[in-house]
Design an enzyme around this catalytic site. Structure first.
Site, PDB file in Angstrom:
ATOM      1  N   HIS A  56      81.272  16.996 126.058  1.00 32.35           N
ATOM      2  CA  HIS A  56      82.621  16.420 126.071  1.00 32.35           C
ATOM      3  C   HIS A  56      83.544  17.301 126.905  1.00 32.35           C
ATOM      4  CE1 HIS A  56      82.259  13.889 122.116  1.00 32.35           C
ATOM      5  NE2 HIS A  56      81.189  13.768 122.906  1.00 32.35           N
ATOM      6  N   GLU A  58      86.389  18.576 126.223  1.00 30.80           N
ATOM      7  CA  GLU A  58      86.909  19.723 125.486  1.00 30.80           C
ATOM      8  C   GLU A  58      85.896  20.851 125.424  1.00 30.80           C
ATOM      9  OE1 GLU A  58      88.535  16.012 123.271  1.00 30.80           O
ATOM     10  OE2 GLU A  58      86.763  16.558 124.432  1.00 30.80           O
ATOM     11  N   CYS A  86      87.409  14.483 119.127  1.00 31.93           N
ATOM     12  CA  CYS A  86      86.517  14.021 118.057  1.00 31.93           C
ATOM     13  C   CYS A  86      86.307  15.166 117.067  1.00 31.93           C
ATOM     14  CB  CYS A  86      85.181  13.569 118.653  1.00 31.93           C
ATOM     15  SG  CYS A  86      84.158  14.929 119.267  1.00 31.93           S
ATOM     16  N   CYS A  89      84.547  18.316 118.670  1.00 28.62           N
ATOM     17  CA  CYS A  89      85.447  19.113 119.509  1.00 28.62           C
ATOM     18  C   CYS A  89      86.519  19.806 118.673  1.00 28.62           C
ATOM     19  CB  CYS A  89      86.071  18.245 120.586  1.00 28.62           C
ATOM     20  SG  CYS A  89      84.848  17.632 121.778  1.00 28.62           S
TER      21      CYS A  89
END
Length: 149
Positions: A56, A58, A86, A89
């Site tokens: 991701h 992040e 999410c 993260c």
């Protein structure tokens, strides 16, 4: 006096990253990490490119920022991200001790708040900066994806 390096300025930089993800066929989420008005890390989703569910935006930027700083904590840093993180993260952000999180669009299905995940108690949170632009890009991406399948 207009502050040149305000939340909107840095969110635009995160949106540039989201557009890079979009161009690669990745879910268009982008991030920049800032300390003392300087961008020290950038990232966008790479889950398809890397065949890695943890890639991701992040996660990419947490690693890059920690490498830049030479340590695992992101104290004094602000993360600008185009979509609410999410739970995975948010967990990483908790452990990184990020000082401030600024996100554009809420994720009512998979966002950390919906999932009941907490950030570090000292992390300040701000949302809604460029929310419409981030939401529109995400919606366009998923409409196009549905039309391809």
């Amino acid at each position: 006096m207009i502050e040149p390096f305000d939340d909107a300025y840095f969110m635009k930089k995160a949106m540039d990253e989201a557009h890079s993800a979009y161009q690669k066929g990745e879910i268009p989420v982008g991030v920049v990490v800032v300390i003392n008005d300087k961008i020290i890390a950038r990232g966008h989703n790479l889950t398809e490119t890397l065949h890695d569910v943890t890639a991701h935006a992040e996660m990419q930027s947490i690693t890059a920022a920690a490498n830049f700083l030479g340590g695992k904590y992101l104290r004094g840093c602000t993360m600008y991200v185009t979509l609410e993180p999410c739970q995975m993260c948010a967990g990483a952000l908790y452990w990184s001790q990020l000082s401030k999180l600024v996100y554009a669009a809420n994720d009512l299905q998979r966002g950390y708040r919906t999932m009941g995940v907490q950030l570090h108690p000292k992390t300040e949170v701000k949302s809604g900066i460029m929310e419409r632009e981030a939401s529109d890009l995400l919606k366009r991406f998923f409409v196009e994806r549905r039309n391809l399948n």
